[in-house]
Write an enzyme that holds these catalytic residues in place. Structure first.
Site, short mmCIF file in Angstrom:
data_model
loop_
_atom_site.label_atom_id
_atom_site.label_comp_id
_atom_site.label_asym_id
_atom_site.label_seq_id
_atom_site.Cartn_x
_atom_site.Cartn_y
_atom_site.Cartn_z
N TYR A 121 0.70 -1.18 0.15
CA TYR A 121 -0.03 0.36 -0.18
C TYR A 121 0.91 1.24 -0.16
O TYR A 121 0.46 2.39 -0.81
CB TYR A 121 -0.51 0.16 1.01
CG TYR A 121 -1.44 -0.77 1.47
CD1 TYR A 121 -3.13 -0.80 0.49
CD2 TYR A 121 -1.87 -2.18 2.24
CE1 TYR A 121 -4.02 -1.80 0.32
CE2 TYR A 121 -2.98 -3.35 1.99
CZ TYR A 121 -3.91 -3.53 1.25
OH TYR A 121 -5.31 -4.17 0.97
N ASN A 144 -12.13 -0.26 -5.71
CA ASN A 144 -11.81 -0.41 -8.00
C ASN A 144 -13.14 -0.95 -8.50
O ASN A 144 -13.58 -2.02 -8.33
CB ASN A 144 -11.00 -1.23 -7.46
CG ASN A 144 -10.35 -1.76 -8.30
OD1 ASN A 144 -10.49 -1.04 -9.54
ND2 ASN A 144 -9.48 -2.50 -8.64
N CYS A 152 -6.86 -4.66 -8.01
CA CYS A 152 -6.03 -4.55 -6.57
C CYS A 152 -6.02 -6.21 -5.61
O CYS A 152 -5.08 -6.08 -4.47
CB CYS A 152 -6.99 -4.39 -5.88
SG CYS A 152 -8.61 -4.59 -6.70
N HIS A 153 -5.82 -7.39 -6.71
CA HIS A 153 -5.61 -8.50 -5.63
C HIS A 153 -3.93 -8.48 -5.12
O HIS A 153 -3.97 -9.39 -4.72
CB HIS A 153 -5.81 -10.15 -5.95
CG HIS A 153 -5.52 -9.77 -7.96
ND1 HIS A 153 -5.83 -9.44 -8.28
CD2 HIS A 153 -4.58 -11.07 -7.93
CE1 HIS A 153 -5.44 -9.61 -9.63
NE2 HIS A 153 -3.99 -10.69 -8.69
N GLU A 179 -1.48 -16.56 -9.93
CA GLU A 179 -0.38 -15.60 -10.86
C GLU A 179 1.13 -16.15 -10.17
O GLU A 179 1.88 -15.71 -10.75
CB GLU A 179 -0.63 -14.59 -10.32
CG GLU A 179 -1.46 -14.06 -11.08
CD GLU A 179 -1.65 -12.61 -11.05
OE1 GLU A 179 -0.84 -11.78 -10.63
OE2 GLU A 179 -2.75 -11.56 -11.07
#
Length: 187
Positions: A121, A144, A152-153, A179
């Protein structure tokens, strides 16, 4: 009181490994992605879109060509993403559901945090031009309008903890595992 300019919107539901996603697009591009889009969640999301964009969203089959085409391109890109493709999302985005600092943060996130990487952040606040705004970055993530596509993950706490997530922590874990950031669940 100002009138909301009318932005015709198309929508479709897309089944994904993380559940159904509502996809909504205008002629400019993808405008909204909503997690767990069933029942009341779907109804509320469509009502919010109608209020924010000034026109009732139309199912993709009844929508104007540009918006429907953006939905098709997004669906194909999501299919590739969930199949494990690290290619960035290149669908046009309609940023009309966000503005100000949150929009700056989300644009930076969309372009500056690639597949398989994460950011804190605080670091995202610095990148967006306001080093003292780490909490505001958290608020921007929660608001979002384009999750998954604007990832945003991928935003984590400074301790490395995964933090909160509007789609639920299991969804965030699943996306990070897809990912390669987290290990795949054992079962």
């Amino acid at each position: 009181m100002t009138d909301t300019p009318v932005r015709p919107t198309a929508w479709t539901l897309r089944e994904t490994p993380i559940g159904p996603l509502l996809l909504a697009a205008t002629a400019e591009g993808l405008a909204n992605v909503v997690f767990h889009a069933r029942g009341r969640t779907l109804d509320r999301a469509l009502a919010r879109l109608s209020a924010r964009l000034g026109a009732g969203p139309l199912p993709a089959a009844q929508a104007p060509a540009p918006a429907a085409e953006h939905l098709g391109a997004t669906a194909a890109a999501l299919d590739d993403y969930f199949a494990g493709s690290p290619a960035p999302f290149t669908v046009p985005l309609d940023w009309s559901l966000t503005e100000g600092f949150p929009a700056r943060v989300l644009r930076e996130l969309a372009t500056g945090v690639p597949y398989g990487t994460t950011v804190g952040y605080q670091d995202l606040a610095v990148r967006a031009g306001d080093p003292g705004a780490a909490r505001a970055v958290g608020a921007a993530m929660g608001a979002n309008p384009l999750p998954v596509v604007v990832p945003c993950h991928r935003v984590l706490e400074s301790s490395g903890a995964i933090g909160g997530f509007g789609g639920g922590l299991e969804t965030k874990r699943a996306l990070l595992a897809l990912e390669g950031v987290l290990p795949q669940p054992l079962f």
